[in-house]
Enzyme design. Structure first.
Site, PDB file in Angstrom:
ATOM      1  N   GLU A  59      -2.304   1.443   4.413  1.00 38.25           N
ATOM      2  CA  GLU A  59      -3.121   2.387   3.632  1.00 38.25           C
ATOM      3  C   GLU A  59      -2.978   3.799   4.188  1.00 38.25           C
ATOM      4  O   GLU A  59      -2.849   4.770   3.441  1.00 38.25           O
ATOM      5  CB  GLU A  59      -4.612   2.002   3.698  1.00 38.25           C
ATOM      6  CG  GLU A  59      -4.997   0.759   2.923  1.00 38.25           C
ATOM      7  CD  GLU A  59      -5.025  -0.472   3.804  1.00 38.25           C
ATOM      8  OE1 GLU A  59      -4.221  -0.564   4.778  1.00 38.25           O
ATOM      9  OE2 GLU A  59      -5.860  -1.371   3.527  1.00 38.25           O
ATOM     10  N   HIS A  97      -6.603  -9.573  -4.058  1.00 36.88           N
ATOM     11  CA  HIS A  97      -5.606  -8.500  -3.872  1.00 36.88           C
ATOM     12  C   HIS A  97      -4.570  -8.562  -4.990  1.00 36.88           C
ATOM     13  O   HIS A  97      -3.363  -8.510  -4.738  1.00 36.88           O
ATOM     14  CB  HIS A  97      -4.953  -8.607  -2.495  1.00 36.88           C
ATOM     15  CG  HIS A  97      -5.896  -8.279  -1.371  1.00 36.88           C
ATOM     16  ND1 HIS A  97      -6.143  -6.981  -0.960  1.00 36.88           N
ATOM     17  CD2 HIS A  97      -6.678  -9.069  -0.589  1.00 36.88           C
ATOM     18  CE1 HIS A  97      -7.021  -6.994   0.037  1.00 36.88           C
ATOM     19  NE2 HIS A  97      -7.371  -8.245   0.277  1.00 36.88           N
ATOM     20  N   ARG A 146       0.846  -1.209   0.000  1.00 35.67           N
ATOM     21  CA  ARG A 146       0.000   0.000   0.000  1.00 35.67           C
ATOM     22  C   ARG A 146       0.872   1.247   0.000  1.00 35.67           C
ATOM     23  O   ARG A 146       0.610   2.207  -0.709  1.00 35.67           O
ATOM     24  CB  ARG A 146      -0.935  -0.010   1.196  1.00 35.67           C
ATOM     25  CG  ARG A 146      -2.262  -0.713   0.972  1.00 35.67           C
ATOM     26  CD  ARG A 146      -2.122  -2.145   0.429  1.00 35.67           C
ATOM     27  NE  ARG A 146      -3.392  -2.813   0.297  1.00 35.67           N
ATOM     28  CZ  ARG A 146      -3.949  -3.552   1.254  1.00 35.67           C
ATOM     29  NH1 ARG A 146      -3.298  -3.765   2.399  1.00 35.67           N
ATOM     30  NH2 ARG A 146      -5.122  -4.112   1.059  1.00 35.67           N
ATOM     31  N   GLU A 206     -10.057 -12.131   1.667  1.00 38.06           N
ATOM     32  CA  GLU A 206     -10.901 -11.159   0.972  1.00 38.06           C
ATOM     33  C   GLU A 206     -10.932 -11.400  -0.543  1.00 38.06           C
ATOM     34  O   GLU A 206     -10.443 -10.585  -1.321  1.00 38.06           O
ATOM     35  CB  GLU A 206     -10.404  -9.744   1.279  1.00 38.06           C
ATOM     36  CG  GLU A 206     -10.506  -9.426   2.769  1.00 38.06           C
ATOM     37  CD  GLU A 206      -9.997  -8.032   3.123  1.00 38.06           C
ATOM     38  OE1 GLU A 206     -10.620  -7.407   4.002  1.00 38.06           O
ATOM     39  OE2 GLU A 206      -8.997  -7.572   2.544  1.00 38.06           O
ATOM     40  N   ASP A 217      -0.041  -6.482  -3.615  1.00 38.47           N
ATOM     41  CA  ASP A 217      -1.450  -6.193  -3.365  1.00 38.47           C
ATOM     42  C   ASP A 217      -1.995  -5.435  -4.575  1.00 38.47           C
ATOM     43  O   ASP A 217      -1.280  -5.223  -5.560  1.00 38.47           O
ATOM     44  CB  ASP A 217      -1.630  -5.402  -2.059  1.00 38.47           C
ATOM     45  CG  ASP A 217      -2.934  -5.770  -1.350  1.00 38.47           C
ATOM     46  OD1 ASP A 217      -3.997  -5.625  -1.984  1.00 38.47           O
ATOM     47  OD2 ASP A 217      -2.900  -6.214  -0.186  1.00 38.47           O
ATOM     48  N   TYR A 235      -4.204  -5.395  15.370  1.00 36.31           N
ATOM     49  CA  TYR A 235      -4.233  -4.529  14.178  1.00 36.31           C
ATOM     50  C   TYR A 235      -3.806  -3.117  14.570  1.00 36.31           C
ATOM     51  O   TYR A 235      -4.588  -2.322  15.075  1.00 36.31           O
ATOM     52  CB  TYR A 235      -5.616  -4.568  13.528  1.00 36.31           C
ATOM     53  CG  TYR A 235      -5.697  -5.645  12.452  1.00 36.31           C
ATOM     54  CD1 TYR A 235      -5.249  -6.934  12.713  1.00 36.31           C
ATOM     55  CD2 TYR A 235      -6.176  -5.368  11.174  1.00 36.31           C
ATOM     56  CE1 TYR A 235      -5.291  -7.920  11.735  1.00 36.31           C
ATOM     57  CE2 TYR A 235      -6.221  -6.347  10.182  1.00 36.31           C
ATOM     58  CZ  TYR A 235      -5.769  -7.618  10.472  1.00 36.31           C
ATOM     59  OH  TYR A 235      -5.800  -8.588   9.504  1.00 36.31           O
ATOM     60  N   PHE A 236      -2.551  -2.826  14.271  1.00 41.15           N
ATOM     61  CA  PHE A 236      -1.996  -1.540  14.691  1.00 41.15           C
ATOM     62  C   PHE A 236      -2.307  -0.428  13.688  1.00 41.15           C
ATOM     63  O   PHE A 236      -1.792   0.681  13.809  1.00 41.15           O
ATOM     64  CB  PHE A 236      -0.495  -1.670  14.951  1.00 41.15           C
ATOM     65  CG  PHE A 236      -0.151  -2.698  16.005  1.00 41.15           C
ATOM     66  CD1 PHE A 236      -0.991  -2.912  17.095  1.00 41.15           C
ATOM     67  CD2 PHE A 236       1.002  -3.451  15.918  1.00 41.15           C
ATOM     68  CE1 PHE A 236      -0.695  -3.855  18.067  1.00 41.15           C
ATOM     69  CE2 PHE A 236       1.324  -4.399  16.884  1.00 41.15           C
ATOM     70  CZ  PHE A 236       0.471  -4.599  17.962  1.00 41.15           C
TER      71      PHE A 236
HETATM   72  C1  ACM Z   1      -6.687  -8.816   6.282  1.00 41.90           C
HETATM   73  O1  ACM Z   1      -6.686  -7.908   7.133  1.00 41.90           O
HETATM   74  N1  ACM Z   1      -7.395  -8.693   5.164  1.00 41.90           N
HETATM   75  C2  ACM Z   1      -5.930 -10.034   6.473  1.00 41.90           C
END
Ligand code: ACM
Length: 517
Positions: A459, A253, A152, A316, A181, A407-408
Site C-alpha cells: 500500500e 479482498h 496494491r 480479513e 486484491d 511485516y516489513f
Molecule cells: C494480512 O496481513 N491480512 C495477511
C-alpha cells in the site's frame, strides 16, 4: 561514512576477520592457512547437475563454466555428490584451498548455495582473493520465504526478476506473489479476460495515509503479468531454486474481480476497482457458480505454477454481506450450517479439495482455521504466533509470518524522515530475534513449522525501489533466522557481517537502508 565502510569491507571481504563474512551465517566455517588467488585463465569446471551454480559463478567471475570432469590444475570445481554428509539437498561443503576451490552440493541447490557463499567471500565486484576456509552448511528450515504484494502496487517483471536474484543471494527459496486484491488483479486468466481487462486498472489511488482521508492522486494505476510473463518468472526462479507460490485471494479482498464480474458478488452493485486501503466488505458470494469460477481460475494458475503450494488468501473476510444475503442464507440452510463463519470454512474446504485433487497443497492465512479446514491445509500465521501454535498442535503444517517480526511494511526506524509506512515499528534487531518454533510446541509438533516468511504489503511502497528500502537489510536478518541454527545466531556478529552485504547491494543498485543510520 560510506568510504570508511567500503575500506573496512574490502578488508573483511577478503576474509581476514574472525570468521567468513557470510549471511546467513553457515553451520560451520573453519579458517585454514593460505589464500586462494583467482587469476585470469583459471578454469571453472562444473558437472551437469551443477549447471545453475556454474551460471552464477560464470556471470560473477567473467569466465565460462566448462562442463565435465576436467582435471583443472587450479581453479574452481563444482559437483553434486548425493552421498555428502549433510541433512538436506540444499546442503554443501565449500573447500577453499590455496590452489583449488571445491564446492560439493548434496543436490543441485546445495551446489548453487555453495557458489553463493563463495561469492560472498570475494570482495564485491572484484573476485580476486579468498582466504582458505572449509564451510559445511545446510538450512534449518525448508520454507525460507518472502511475500511480495503486486496487487496494491504493480511490480513490473524486471523488478520481480531482480528480486528473485536478491532472495537467492540470501539462500531464500520461496517467493509468494500476492497477485489479486481489492485494488488490482494482476494475472492473466484466459477463460475470464475481464479479470485483467477491467480488474488490472484502478482510476486513482488514495493519497497519504488511509487514516488521514486526504483524497486521491487522480492518476490511473495498473498492470498485470501475461501468462508468458509468468512462464518467464517461474523459469527464472526455478533456475535459482526459488519456488513461486501464487496467491489468489478469496473469499475476501475480491473487489477488483467483482468490478470485472459483478455476478460473483453479493449485492449486484456496480463496483470500481478499489482506490482506498483497508479491509473491504465486498467479498465473493458462496454460489456454486462462483466456486466453479474460482476453481477454473485455480486450474489455470496450477498450469502456470508447477510448485507444490497454492495460496488462497482467506484473511480479513467481513461476514456482513453473507449475513444480509438471502442467497448466502439459503446456501447455509442447504449445507446445514449454523454460523455464518462456517461458510468461510466451506468455501476454503472446497478449494482445498480441488487443489489436493490436483496433487498440490493449499496454504492460507490463519483465518482459515476459524471456519474449520482439513489437516491438508497449511496455515500461514500472521496475527502473531497463536494461529500457528493452534494449527501445529492440530496437525497442520505452518509457516510463521507474524506481524510482530516479519511485516516489513512497518517502520524500521523512529527517524521522522522515514518514508510514510502503514504504522507499527519493526527494527532490524527485532527481526533478528525471531524464533519461528514457539516454546509451547512439543518437538513432534514443532516439526510442523515449515519455516518463516517476510511480508512486503505495498500500500505504501509504490515502486520496486521503495520495496527494496523497506526490505533491506531486514530481509537479510530474517534469512539468517530461516537458515542458521538457533545456537549460531548472534546479532552483534551479524552486524559485523552486514557491511559486506551492503557493498554487494550497492554494486547491484539495491536501494537498501544503510544500517549505520
Ligand atoms: C494480512 O496481513 N491480512 C495477511
Amino acid at each position: 561514512m560510506r568510504t570508511s565502510l567500503a575500506v573496512m569491507t574490502m578488508v573483511m571481504g577478503v576474509g581476514w576477520g574472525q570468521e567468513a563474512a557470510v549471511i546467513p551465517r553457515p553451520v560451520s566455517a573453519t579458517n585454514r592457512p593460505g589464500v586462494f588467488h583467482w587469476k585470469p585463465g583459471m578454469k571453472l569446471v562444473v558437472d551437469a547437475r551443477s549447471a545453475a551454480a556454474g551460471r552464477l559463478l560464470a556471470a560473477a567471475l567473467g569466465t565460462p563454466a566448462e562442463e565435465g570432469a576436467a582435471k583443472a590444475a587450479a581453479g574452481i570445481r563444482v559437483r553434486v555428490d548425493p552421498a555428502l554428509q549433510v541433512p538436506s539437498d540444499e546442503g554443501y561443503v565449500l573447500d577453499v584451498g590455496p590452489k583449488l576451490i571445491s564446492i560439493l552440493g548434496k543436490g543441485p541447490a546445495g551446489a548453487f548455495y555453495g557458489a553463493q557463499t563463495l561469492l560472498q567471500l570475494m570482495p564485491a565486484g572484484q573476485g580476486s582473493e579468498v582466504r582458505c576456509v572449509r564451510v559445511k552448511d545446510y538450512p534449518r528450515f525448508a520454507w525460507r520465504g518472502m511475500m511480495l504484494d503486486t496487487a496494491r502496487h504493480f511490480m513490473p517483471k524486471p523488478a520481480v526478476l531482480k528480486f528473485i536474484d536478491l532472495l537467492a543471494m540470501q539462500k531464500l527459496n520461496v517467493l509468494q506473489l500476492h497477485l489479486t486484491d481489492d485494488q488490482g488483479w494482476r494475472i492473466e486468466i484466459r477463460k475470464y479476460p475481464m479479470l485483467t481487462g477491467t480488474g488490472s486498472m484502478r482510476k486513482e489511488t488514495r493519497e497519504g495515509h488511509e487514516n488521514k482521508r486526504q483524497g486521491f492522486d487522480g492518476k490511473p494505476h495498473g498492470g498485470y503479468y501475461s501468462q508468458a510473463d509468468i512462464a518467464e518468472i517461474v523459469k527464472y526462479a526455478q533456475d535459482r531454486f526459488v519456488e513461486i507460490v501464487p496467491e489468489i485471494e478469496m473469499p475476501g479482498h475480491a473487489q477488483a474481480a467483482l468490478a470485472a464480474y459483478p455476478e460473483l458478488g453479493n449485492t449486484n452493485q456496480k463496483l470500481d476497482v478499489f482506490t482506498q486501503w483497508g479491509v473491504n466488505k465486498n467479498v465473493f458470494n458462496v454460489n456454486e457458480k462462483t466456486i466453479l469460477f474460482l476453481q477454473d481460475v485455480l486450474d489455470e494458475v496450477m498450469q502456470m505454477f508447477p510448485g507444490k503450494f497454492i495460496h488462497v488468501g482467506g484473511d480479513e473476510v467481513p461476514l456482513d454481506q453473507w449475513k444480509a444475503s438471502p442467497a448466502a442464507q439459503a446456501r447455509m440452510k442447504q449445507l446445514g450450517l449454523e454460523e455464518v463463519v462456517e461458510l468461510h470454512g466451506y468455501f476454503i474446504r472446497r478449494m482445498d479439495q480441488f487443489i489436493t485433487a490436483h496433487g498440490r497443497r493449499l496454504v492460507g492465512w490463519d483465518e482459515i482455521l476459524e471456519g474449520g479446514v482439513d489437516k491438508s491445509a497449511t496455515v500461514m500465521s500472521w496475527r502473531g504466533s497463536k494461529g500457528g501454535i493452534a494449527a501445529a498442535k492440530d496437525g497442520h503444517d505452518v509457516v510463521m509470518a507474524p506481524t510482530t517480526h516479519t511485516y516489513f511494511d512497518y517502520y524500521q526506524a523512529k527517524d521522522p524522515k522515514e518514508p510514510l509506512a502503514i504504522g507499527g515499528f519493526l527494527p532490524l534487531e527485532k527481526v533478528y530475534s525471531f524464533e519461528p518454533v514457539p516454546a509451547e510446541l512439543t518437538p513432534e509438533q514443532g516439526k510442523h513449522i515449515l519455516g518463516t516468511q517476510g511480508q512486503a504489503w505495498t500500500e505504501y511502497m509504490p515502486t520496486p525501489s521503495h520495496v527494496e528500502y523497506m526490505l533491506f537489510p531486514r530481509l537479510t536478518a530474517l534469512a539468517e533466522v530461516a537458515w542458521t541454527p538457533a545456537a549460531r545466531k548472534d546479532y552483534a556478529d551479524f552486524r559485523k557481517r552486514l557491511p559486506g552485504m551492503e557493498q554487494r547491494w550497492k554494486a547491484l543498485g539495491v536501494n537498501y537502508r544503510p544500517s549505520g543510520n
